[in-house]
Enzyme design. Structure first.
Site, PDB file in Angstrom:
ATOM      1  N   LYS A 100      -2.935   5.028  -2.315  1.00  0.00           N
ATOM      2  CA  LYS A 100      -4.009   5.515  -1.746  1.00  0.00           C
ATOM      3  C   LYS A 100      -4.420   7.032  -2.633  1.00  0.00           C
ATOM      4  CE  LYS A 100      -4.068   3.473   2.415  1.00  0.00           C
ATOM      5  NZ  LYS A 100      -5.037   3.233   2.846  1.00  0.00           N
TER       6      LYS A 100
ATOM      7  N   ASP B  26     -13.593  -1.996   3.238  1.00  0.00           N
ATOM      8  CA  ASP B  26     -12.631  -2.329   4.181  1.00  0.00           C
ATOM      9  C   ASP B  26     -13.595  -1.725   5.454  1.00  0.00           C
ATOM     10  OD1 ASP B  26     -10.794  -1.829   6.127  1.00  0.00           O
ATOM     11  OD2 ASP B  26      -9.269  -0.686   4.877  1.00  0.00           O
TER      12      ASP B  26
ATOM     13  N   LYS C  45      -9.517  -7.673   8.083  1.00  0.00           N
ATOM     14  CA  LYS C  45      -8.478  -7.237   8.725  1.00  0.00           C
ATOM     15  C   LYS C  45      -9.207  -7.740  10.260  1.00  0.00           C
ATOM     16  CE  LYS C  45      -7.348  -2.864   6.874  1.00  0.00           C
ATOM     17  NZ  LYS C  45      -7.625  -1.418   6.895  1.00  0.00           N
TER      18      LYS C  45
ATOM     19  N   GLU D  20     -11.148   0.622  -3.317  1.00  0.00           N
ATOM     20  CA  GLU D  20     -11.396   0.311  -1.815  1.00  0.00           C
ATOM     21  C   GLU D  20     -11.883   1.514  -1.079  1.00  0.00           C
ATOM     22  OE1 GLU D  20      -7.893  -1.230  -0.057  1.00  0.00           O
ATOM     23  OE2 GLU D  20      -8.566  -1.146   1.917  1.00  0.00           O
TER      24      GLU D  20
ATOM     25  N   GLY E  49      -4.097  -4.244   6.049  1.00  0.00           N
ATOM     26  CA  GLY E  49      -2.949  -4.036   7.046  1.00  0.00           C
ATOM     27  C   GLY E  49      -3.025  -2.977   7.653  1.00  0.00           C
TER      28      GLY E  49
ATOM     29  N   ASP F 194      -7.375   3.155  -2.911  1.00  0.00           N
ATOM     30  CA  ASP F 194      -7.803   2.746  -1.720  1.00  0.00           C
ATOM     31  C   ASP F 194      -8.194   4.606  -1.190  1.00  0.00           C
ATOM     32  OD1 ASP F 194      -8.924   2.497   0.891  1.00  0.00           O
ATOM     33  OD2 ASP F 194      -7.332   1.730   1.578  1.00  0.00           O
TER      34      ASP F 194
ATOM     35  N   LYS G  86      -0.994  -1.055  -4.389  1.00  0.00           N
ATOM     36  CA  LYS G  86      -2.430  -0.326  -4.061  1.00  0.00           C
ATOM     37  C   LYS G  86      -1.748   1.164  -3.822  1.00  0.00           C
ATOM     38  CE  LYS G  86      -4.721  -0.102   0.352  1.00  0.00           C
ATOM     39  NZ  LYS G  86      -5.398  -0.850   1.382  1.00  0.00           N
TER      40      LYS G  86
ATOM     41  N   SER H 274       0.831  -1.340  -0.014  1.00  0.00           N
ATOM     42  CA  SER H 274      -0.021  -0.130  -0.092  1.00  0.00           C
ATOM     43  C   SER H 274       0.859   1.147   0.137  1.00  0.00           C
ATOM     44  CB  SER H 274      -1.024  -0.058   1.287  1.00  0.00           C
ATOM     45  OG  SER H 274      -1.787   1.150   1.261  1.00  0.00           O
TER      46      SER H 274
HETATM   47  C1  NPQ Z   1      -6.151   0.822   4.935  1.00  0.00           C
HETATM   48  N1  NPQ Z   1      -3.979   0.471   5.800  1.00  0.00           N
HETATM   49  O1  NPQ Z   1      -6.089  -0.224   4.192  1.00  0.00           O
HETATM   50  C2  NPQ Z   1      -5.232   0.905   6.043  1.00  0.00           C
HETATM   51  C3  NPQ Z   1      -5.277   2.241   6.537  1.00  0.00           C
HETATM   52  C4  NPQ Z   1      -4.428   2.554   7.601  1.00  0.00           C
HETATM   53  C5  NPQ Z   1      -1.651  -0.163   4.703  1.00  0.00           C
HETATM   54  O2  NPQ Z   1      -3.352   0.952   3.652  1.00  0.00           O
HETATM   55  C6  NPQ Z   1      -1.925   4.508  11.638  1.00  0.00           C
HETATM   56  C7  NPQ Z   1      -2.982   3.563  11.970  1.00  0.00           C
HETATM   57  C8  NPQ Z   1      -1.995   4.504  10.470  1.00  0.00           C
HETATM   58  C9  NPQ Z   1      -3.821   2.829  11.198  1.00  0.00           C
HETATM   59  C10 NPQ Z   1      -2.925   4.256   8.056  1.00  0.00           C
HETATM   60  C11 NPQ Z   1      -3.125   0.321   4.597  1.00  0.00           C
HETATM   61  C12 NPQ Z   1      -2.889   4.199   9.493  1.00  0.00           C
HETATM   62  C13 NPQ Z   1      -3.843   2.977  10.051  1.00  0.00           C
HETATM   63  C14 NPQ Z   1      -3.618   3.607   7.153  1.00  0.00           C
HETATM   64  C15 NPQ Z   1      -4.406   2.451   8.986  1.00  0.00           C
HETATM   65  O3  NPQ Z   1      -7.133   1.414   4.676  1.00  0.00           O
HETATM   66 MG    MG Z   2      -8.353   0.233   3.243  1.00  0.00          MG
END
Ligand code: NPQ
Ligand code: MG
Length: 387
Positions: free
Chosen positions: A173, A248, A272, A223, A300, A198, A171, A145
């Site tokens: 953002k 998600d 998750k 996403e 994650g 995402d 992925k 990501s």
């Molecule tokens: C997601 N993660 O899928 C999350 C969102 C995310 C790997 O994209 C601190 C704590 C920072 C939780 C950043 C990925 C974060 C967090 C992103 C969760 O949406």
């Molecule tokens: Mg997400």
């Protein structure tokens, strides 16, 4: 698929330990809801009958991804969940679920305890967690990501890096102002790389025309484009989009997953353990999606090695047919708290460990050094240490 999450004989939890450690990130991670440059990790350690089990509470420091925070998680574990676990022996994961079902919400805090308990069960059985939950894969495909960057060129550099490391899916953002142009450039430069995006709930139905602009890039999925607590608008958006929606934030339970699929709100599900409250709910979502032919993948939360190892175990289940957000430890941290660290091989896969429990050793000395505070609860007393 065989699953065995009961204890050979009831396990009396003798201690619950919750520990905060701060790990610096190798680079800032920016999403539509903000940017972080370190992670305050909450580790859970259970003790029973000379064994231990490790879990992780993945809440953020601020209520941005979800309403939970490190502060709320510490509060509910300290005041409600730990006393419930210590009250009487547990016959297995179902029993733990029943014990905590008395309380509403706080899935990440709950999951931290479930994770530690399942590690404990697996160590007691001398088997890997993947075997206990019905995992069937020896290796799982890795994905990455990539956060929002100061410049598109910085993002393209990172895509190139992870593609050359063998990662199976990239992925990106996105948010309003960092979407169509960015994806167009990424697609032009990498015509055949599996790409997804995402939005972390950054759009509304009023953006439907704009989001349809993504349809021409051959994305694997988009996403969570809309609100975290919405299914109905996602169903409407999906009807007007060619790109498959993956949910998600909105998939908070097996019931939400079933309803989302029934109404056509998504065609792919991100699972998750933290978001859904632990293994039992994650397994139920997996089973629902598998029976309906809906692909799932493991999300994650910038986990330390402990949470990452649990993700690897979960992703060994047969329904996890897509590369998820499981990356190497080095993607986020210069040094991880487990040994060996999670590595991605040249084929872009991660090995599912065969050792008992998590299958990784927790690096005690490094964890101690990084610890900001530990609280320990036993049937007799609670102790708090702040460093
Ligand atoms: C997601 N993660 O899928 C999350 C969102 C995310 C790997 O994209 C601190 C704590 C920072 C939780 C950043 C990925 C974060 C967090 C992103 C969760 O949406
Ligand atoms: Mg997400």
């Amino acid at each position: 698929m065989s699953r065995d999450l009961s204890a050979a004989s009831p396990l009396r939890i003798e201690a619950v330990e919750i520990r905060r450690i701060r790990l610096p990130l190798t680079e800032p991670f920016e999403t539509s809801f903000g940017s972080v440059d370190s992670r305050l990790i909450v580790l859970v350690r259970l003790e029973a009958e000379g064994l231990e089990g490790w879990g992780e509470i993945v809440a953020g420091e601020q209520p941005l991804y979800s309403y939970e925070t490190v502060g709320t998680a510490l509060h509910v574990v300290r005041d409600f969940f730990a006393p419930a676990l210590l009250r009487a022996p547990l016959s297995g994961l179902d029993d733990l679920g029943l014990r905590l079902d008395a309380f509403r919400g706080h899935p990440m805090a709950r999951a931290g305890l479930e994770l530690a308990f399942v590690d404990l069960l697996a160590r007691a059985a001398g088997r890997p967690i993947s075997a206990l939950i019905g995992g069937t894969r020896e290796r799982i495909p890795a994905g990455v990501s990539l956060g929002i960057q100061p410049r598109i060129a910085d993002l393209l550099d990172r895509i190139e890096r992870y593609v050359s490391l063998g990662y199976r899916r990239i992925k990106l953002k996105i948010k309003p102002g960092w979407d169509l142009d960015v994806v167009a450039d990424a697609r032009r430069r990498f015509p055949s790389v599996p790409l997804s995006v995402d939005a972390n709930a950054a759009y509304t139905l009023a953006d439907a025309d704009h989001l349809r602009g993504l349809d021409r890039f051959g994305l694997m999925m988009i996403e969570q484009p809309l609100e975290h607590d919405d299914l109905v608008d996602h169903a409407q958006l999906q009807r007007s989009l060619e790109t498959t929606i993956c949910l998600d934030e909105s998939i908070v339970s097996a019931r939400a997953a079933r309803q989302a699929l029934d109404m056509g709100a998504c065609g792919i599900v991100n699972i998750k353990v933290g978001r859904v409250g632990g293994y039992s709910e994650a397994l139920a979502i997996h089973d629902t999606c598998l029976s309906r032919g809906i692909p799932v993948w493991c999300g994650g939360m910038l986990e330390s090695g402990v949470g990452r190892a649990h993700n690897v175990a979960l992703a060994s289940l047969p329904g996890f047919t897509l590369p998820g957000d499981i990356s190497a430890s080095r993607r986020y941290f210069a040094r991880d708290i487990i040994a060996p660290e999670v590595v991605v091989d040249a084929n872009g896969t991660v090995e599912v460990p065969r050792g008992a429990g998590l299958g990784f050793e927790v690096d005690r000395d490094y964890v101690e050094g990084a610890t900001e505070a530990v609280e320990r609860f036993t049937t007799r007393k609670a102790t708090v240490a702040v460093t």
